[in-house]
Design a protein around this motif. Structure first.
Motif, PDB file in Angstrom:
ATOM      1  N   LYS A  17     -10.708  -9.018  -3.438  1.00  0.00           N
ATOM      2  CA  LYS A  17     -11.294  -7.716  -3.763  1.00  0.00           C
ATOM      3  C   LYS A  17     -11.843  -7.035  -2.517  1.00  0.00           C
ATOM      4  CE  LYS A  17     -12.617  -4.591  -6.768  1.00  0.00           C
ATOM      5  NZ  LYS A  17     -11.626  -3.802  -7.536  1.00  0.00           N
ATOM      6  N   ALA A  18     -12.497  -7.817  -1.644  1.00  0.00           N
ATOM      7  CA  ALA A  18     -13.057  -7.242  -0.417  1.00  0.00           C
ATOM      8  C   ALA A  18     -11.963  -6.698   0.493  1.00  0.00           C
ATOM      9  CB  ALA A  18     -13.886  -8.295   0.315  1.00  0.00           C
ATOM     10  N   LEU A  19     -10.851  -7.414   0.581  1.00  0.00           N
ATOM     11  CA  LEU A  19      -9.738  -6.953   1.414  1.00  0.00           C
ATOM     12  C   LEU A  19      -9.116  -5.671   0.850  1.00  0.00           C
ATOM     13  CD1 LEU A  19      -7.947 -10.338   2.289  1.00  0.00           C
ATOM     14  CD2 LEU A  19      -9.619  -9.054   3.648  1.00  0.00           C
ATOM     15  N   GLU A  20      -9.023  -5.596  -0.461  1.00  0.00           N
ATOM     16  CA  GLU A  20      -8.493  -4.376  -1.084  1.00  0.00           C
ATOM     17  C   GLU A  20      -9.389  -3.184  -0.784  1.00  0.00           C
ATOM     18  OE1 GLU A  20      -8.109  -5.320  -5.204  1.00  0.00           O
ATOM     19  OE2 GLU A  20      -6.123  -6.244  -4.962  1.00  0.00           O
ATOM     20  N   GLN A  21     -10.699  -3.359  -0.894  1.00  0.00           N
ATOM     21  CA  GLN A  21     -11.637  -2.260  -0.630  1.00  0.00           C
ATOM     22  C   GLN A  21     -11.599  -1.846   0.837  1.00  0.00           C
ATOM     23  OE1 GLN A  21     -13.387  -0.511  -2.931  1.00  0.00           O
ATOM     24  NE2 GLN A  21     -12.239  -1.737  -4.411  1.00  0.00           N
ATOM     25  N   GLN A  22     -11.499  -2.824   1.737  1.00  0.00           N
ATOM     26  CA  GLN A  22     -11.427  -2.506   3.157  1.00  0.00           C
ATOM     27  C   GLN A  22     -10.128  -1.793   3.499  1.00  0.00           C
ATOM     28  OE1 GLN A  22     -13.984  -3.114   5.243  1.00  0.00           O
ATOM     29  NE2 GLN A  22     -12.905  -2.077   6.921  1.00  0.00           N
ATOM     30  N   CYS A  23      -9.054  -2.196   2.859  1.00  0.00           N
ATOM     31  CA  CYS A  23      -7.750  -1.557   3.066  1.00  0.00           C
ATOM     32  C   CYS A  23      -7.805  -0.079   2.699  1.00  0.00           C
ATOM     33  CB  CYS A  23      -6.693  -2.282   2.238  1.00  0.00           C
ATOM     34  SG  CYS A  23      -5.048  -1.534   2.267  1.00  0.00           S
ATOM     35  N   PHE A  53       0.812  -1.216   0.000  1.00  0.00           N
ATOM     36  CA  PHE A  53       0.000   0.000   0.000  1.00  0.00           C
ATOM     37  C   PHE A  53       0.846   1.267   0.000  1.00  0.00           C
ATOM     38  CE2 PHE A  53       0.592  -1.548   4.305  1.00  0.00           C
ATOM     39  CZ  PHE A  53       1.037  -0.433   4.990  1.00  0.00           C
ATOM     40  N   THR A  54       0.191   2.315  -0.425  1.00  0.00           N
ATOM     41  CA  THR A  54       0.762   3.668  -0.409  1.00  0.00           C
ATOM     42  C   THR A  54      -0.223   4.570   0.318  1.00  0.00           C
ATOM     43  OG1 THR A  54       1.865   3.306  -2.530  1.00  0.00           O
ATOM     44  CG2 THR A  54       1.568   5.588  -1.826  1.00  0.00           C
ATOM     45  N   ALA A  55       0.288   5.420   1.220  1.00  0.00           N
ATOM     46  CA  ALA A  55      -0.585   6.322   1.986  1.00  0.00           C
ATOM     47  C   ALA A  55       0.117   7.660   2.171  1.00  0.00           C
ATOM     48  CB  ALA A  55      -0.923   5.711   3.342  1.00  0.00           C
ATOM     49  N   ASN A  56      -0.684   8.700   2.434  1.00  0.00           N
ATOM     50  CA  ASN A  56      -0.103  10.017   2.668  1.00  0.00           C
ATOM     51  C   ASN A  56       0.057  10.276   4.169  1.00  0.00           C
ATOM     52  OD1 ASN A  56      -2.680  10.686   3.629  1.00  0.00           O
ATOM     53  ND2 ASN A  56      -3.306  11.623   1.680  1.00  0.00           N
ATOM     54  N   ALA A  57       0.556  11.463   4.508  1.00  0.00           N
ATOM     55  CA  ALA A  57       0.838  11.784   5.904  1.00  0.00           C
ATOM     56  C   ALA A  57      -0.417  11.866   6.759  1.00  0.00           C
ATOM     57  CB  ALA A  57       1.606  13.110   5.981  1.00  0.00           C
ATOM     58  N   GLN A  58      -1.574  12.024   6.145  1.00  0.00           N
ATOM     59  CA  GLN A  58      -2.844  12.066   6.877  1.00  0.00           C
ATOM     60  C   GLN A  58      -3.405  10.660   7.130  1.00  0.00           C
ATOM     61  OE1 GLN A  58      -2.329  14.260   4.070  1.00  0.00           O
ATOM     62  NE2 GLN A  58      -1.513  15.568   5.732  1.00  0.00           N
ATOM     63  N   GLY A  59      -2.657   9.641   6.720  1.00  0.00           N
ATOM     64  CA  GLY A  59      -3.081   8.258   6.945  1.00  0.00           C
ATOM     65  C   GLY A  59      -4.045   7.730   5.912  1.00  0.00           C
ATOM     66  N   GLN A  60      -4.316   8.524   4.881  1.00  0.00           N
ATOM     67  CA  GLN A  60      -5.237   8.096   3.831  1.00  0.00           C
ATOM     68  C   GLN A  60      -4.543   7.128   2.890  1.00  0.00           C
ATOM     69  OE1 GLN A  60      -6.543  11.251   1.282  1.00  0.00           O
ATOM     70  NE2 GLN A  60      -8.035   9.969   0.175  1.00  0.00           N
ATOM     71  N   VAL A  61      -5.146   5.971   2.670  1.00  0.00           N
ATOM     72  CA  VAL A  61      -4.568   4.971   1.777  1.00  0.00           C
ATOM     73  C   VAL A  61      -4.883   5.361   0.341  1.00  0.00           C
ATOM     74  CG1 VAL A  61      -4.516   2.539   1.132  1.00  0.00           C
ATOM     75  CG2 VAL A  61      -4.816   3.186   3.533  1.00  0.00           C
ATOM     76  N   LEU A  62      -3.846   5.579  -0.448  1.00  0.00           N
ATOM     77  CA  LEU A  62      -4.006   6.003  -1.831  1.00  0.00           C
ATOM     78  C   LEU A  62      -4.088   4.821  -2.789  1.00  0.00           C
ATOM     79  CD1 LEU A  62      -1.347   8.875  -1.754  1.00  0.00           C
ATOM     80  CD2 LEU A  62      -3.810   9.025  -1.282  1.00  0.00           C
ATOM     81  N   GLN A  63      -3.419   3.756  -2.433  1.00  0.00           N
ATOM     82  CA  GLN A  63      -3.424   2.560  -3.273  1.00  0.00           C
ATOM     83  C   GLN A  63      -3.186   1.344  -2.381  1.00  0.00           C
ATOM     84  OE1 GLN A  63      -0.512   2.552  -6.405  1.00  0.00           O
ATOM     85  NE2 GLN A  63      -0.959   0.456  -7.049  1.00  0.00           N
ATOM     86  N   CYS A  64      -3.857   0.235  -2.675  1.00  0.00           N
ATOM     87  CA  CYS A  64      -3.672  -0.977  -1.891  1.00  0.00           C
ATOM     88  C   CYS A  64      -3.892  -2.190  -2.791  1.00  0.00           C
ATOM     89  CB  CYS A  64      -4.634  -1.023  -0.700  1.00  0.00           C
ATOM     90  SG  CYS A  64      -4.336  -2.420   0.424  1.00  0.00           S
ATOM     91  N   GLY A  89       6.478  12.779   2.728  1.00  0.00           N
ATOM     92  CA  GLY A  89       5.200  12.611   3.413  1.00  0.00           C
ATOM     93  C   GLY A  89       4.383  11.450   2.895  1.00  0.00           C
ATOM     94  N   ILE A  90       5.028  10.517   2.215  1.00  0.00           N
ATOM     95  CA  ILE A  90       4.348   9.359   1.654  1.00  0.00           C
ATOM     96  C   ILE A  90       4.960   8.093   2.258  1.00  0.00           C
ATOM     97  CG2 ILE A  90       3.854   8.038  -0.441  1.00  0.00           C
ATOM     98  CD1 ILE A  90       2.305  10.613  -0.315  1.00  0.00           C
ATOM     99  N   ILE A  91       4.124   7.122   2.513  1.00  0.00           N
ATOM    100  CA  ILE A  91       4.596   5.832   3.006  1.00  0.00           C
ATOM    101  C   ILE A  91       4.299   4.756   1.984  1.00  0.00           C
ATOM    102  CG2 ILE A  91       2.433   5.491   4.295  1.00  0.00           C
ATOM    103  CD1 ILE A  91       3.961   3.757   6.266  1.00  0.00           C
ATOM    104  N   HIS A  92       5.319   3.980   1.659  1.00  0.00           N
ATOM    105  CA  HIS A  92       5.160   2.796   0.804  1.00  0.00           C
ATOM    106  C   HIS A  92       5.575   1.606   1.656  1.00  0.00           C
ATOM    107  CE1 HIS A  92       4.853   5.368  -2.792  1.00  0.00           C
ATOM    108  NE2 HIS A  92       5.858   6.056  -2.275  1.00  0.00           N
ATOM    109  N   TRP A  93       4.650   0.685   1.889  1.00  0.00           N
ATOM    110  CA  TRP A  93       4.967  -0.390   2.815  1.00  0.00           C
ATOM    111  C   TRP A  93       4.179  -1.630   2.449  1.00  0.00           C
ATOM    112  CZ3 TRP A  93       3.852  -0.615   8.795  1.00  0.00           C
ATOM    113  CH2 TRP A  93       4.801  -1.477   9.395  1.00  0.00           C
TER     114      TRP A  93
END
Length: 285
Positions: A232-238, A199-210, A257-261
Motif C-alpha cells: 500500500k505504501a509503495l502504491e501511494q508513493q507511486c 501504472f498509467t500517466a498523462n503527458a504531464q507526468g502525473q500518475v493516474l493509476q498505480c 498522450g497517455i502512457i501505460h507501462w
C-alpha cells in the motif's frame, strides 16, 4: 574353425567380471555428475570434455571455479545494463559475502587519482544490486564461511551509436533505478522480493493509476514475506511521482498522450546501500 566350449564361455564371464570389478575399483571415491554438473564440467574444460564421474575434491574445485565465473559475469552484466554513457576504465574491486552469499561489503578504488571515479561508482552500484548463491565450500573462509573477493575489474563501455534494442534496455534499467530511488528505497525492509508497478500517466507526468504486486525473488524465495502495508505504501508513493523525470518517459507516450507501462524492481536488504540513498542495512520489520 574355432570351437567355443563351455569352459571358454565360463572363462570369458570370469574375465568380464574381473574387468568390471577393476573398473568399479577405479571409480571408488567418484560420484556420477548431475546433468547440470556435466554442463559445468564441459564449460570448465573449455568445451573439450564432458566427464560422467569426478571425485569429491574435483567436484568441489569445479564448483568453486563456476562460482567465480558467475560472480564475474553477473557483475559485468549488471554494470553493462547501467552503463548507458559508455564509461570505460578499471578499478580494484573489494567485495565480501557471507556463507549464504549475502553481500556485506562493496568497494571499488580507481587505480590512480586521474582515473574516473564514476567507473568506481558504476561497479559499486552493480555490486550492491546483485544477489548470489551460497558460497561453495571450497571458497569458504575457515572461520566464518564467508568469501572476500579482491580483484581488478575492467569496464569496456561502448561509445558507438546504440541500436534501438540497446537503447530500450538502458531505458528499462534507468526506469527501474528511478522507481528504486524515488519509491522503493524510501521503505527499507529486511526481506527479499520483487515489486512490480503497473501504472498509467498523462503527458504531464502525473500518475493516474498505480498498482503494485509483491512477488518472491527467484534467488531467495524462502526469504520473501507478504507485506500488505508495504504494498500500500509503495502504491501511494507511486501516485506522487512526476514521471517526466523518468528516463524514456517521452518515448513511451502514446498518441493519446497517455502512457501505460510496467516496471519491476528487486528489493534486497543490502541494496539500500545503493547510490545517493545509501543508509544502514535495514533492521527486520
Amino acid at each position: 574353425m574355432p570351437v567355443t566350449t563351455l569352459k571358454s564361455q565360463a572363462n570369458r564371464r570370469l574375465i568380464s567380471t574381473l574387468l568390471l570389478l577393476t573398473g568399479l575399483t577405479g571409480l571408488a571415491g567418484c560420484h556420477r555428475l548431475t546433468p547440470e554438473q556435466q554442463v559445468t564440467a564441459w564449460i570448465d574444460s573449455g568445451g573439450t570434455s564432458r566427464p560422467m564421474f569426478l571425485t569429491t575434491e574435483e567436484i568441489r574445485q569445479m564448483e568453486a571455479r563456476r562460482y567465480v565465473r558467475v560472480l564475474r559475469r553477473g557483475l559485468a552484466d549488471n554494470a553493462a545494463r547501467e552503463n548507458r554513457e559508455g564509461l570505460q576504465g578499471s578499478v580494484r574491486l573489494r567485495m565480501k559475502l557471507d556463507r549464504q552469499g549475502d553481500v556485506l561489503l562493496c568497494e571499488a578504488v580507481p587505480p590512480d587519482e586521474r582515473a574516473r571515479s564514476d567507473v568506481a561508482k558504476l561497479i559499486v552500484n552493480a555490486c550492491w544490486s546483485s544477489v548470489w548463491e551460497p558460497v561453495p565450500e571450497a571458497l569458504q573462509h575457515p572461520i566464518d564461511g564467508g568469501l572476500e573477493v579482491i580483484a581488478p575489474f575492467i569496464v569496456t563501455g561502448d561509445t558507438s551509436p546504440k541500436s534501438g534494442a540497446l537503447l530500450r534496455m538502458h531505458e528499462s534499467s534507468e526506469a527501474r533505478r528511478f522507481f528504486w530511488d524515488n519509491v522503493v528505497a524510501k521503505y527499507p525492509v529486511n526481506t527479499f522480493g520483487k515489486a512490480s508497478f503497473s501504472f498509467t500517466a498523462n503527458a504531464q507526468g502525473q500518475v493516474l493509476q498505480c498498482d503494485v504486486t509483491l512477488q518472491k525473488h527467484y534467488q531467495r524465495p524462502e526469504r520473501f514475506q507478504a507485506d500488505p502495508a508495504l504494498q500500500k505504501a509503495l502504491e501511494q508513493q507511486c501516485l506522487q511521482l512526476d514521471l517526466r523525470q523518468m528516463p524514456g518517459f517521452q518515448s513511451r507516450l502514446g498518441e493519446d498522450g497517455i502512457i501505460h507501462w510496467g516496471v519491476s524492481v528487486d528489493y534486497l536488504p543490502w541494496k539500500y546501500q545503493l547510490g545517493e540513498n545509501r543508509r544502514a542495512t535495514p533492521a527486520a520489520r
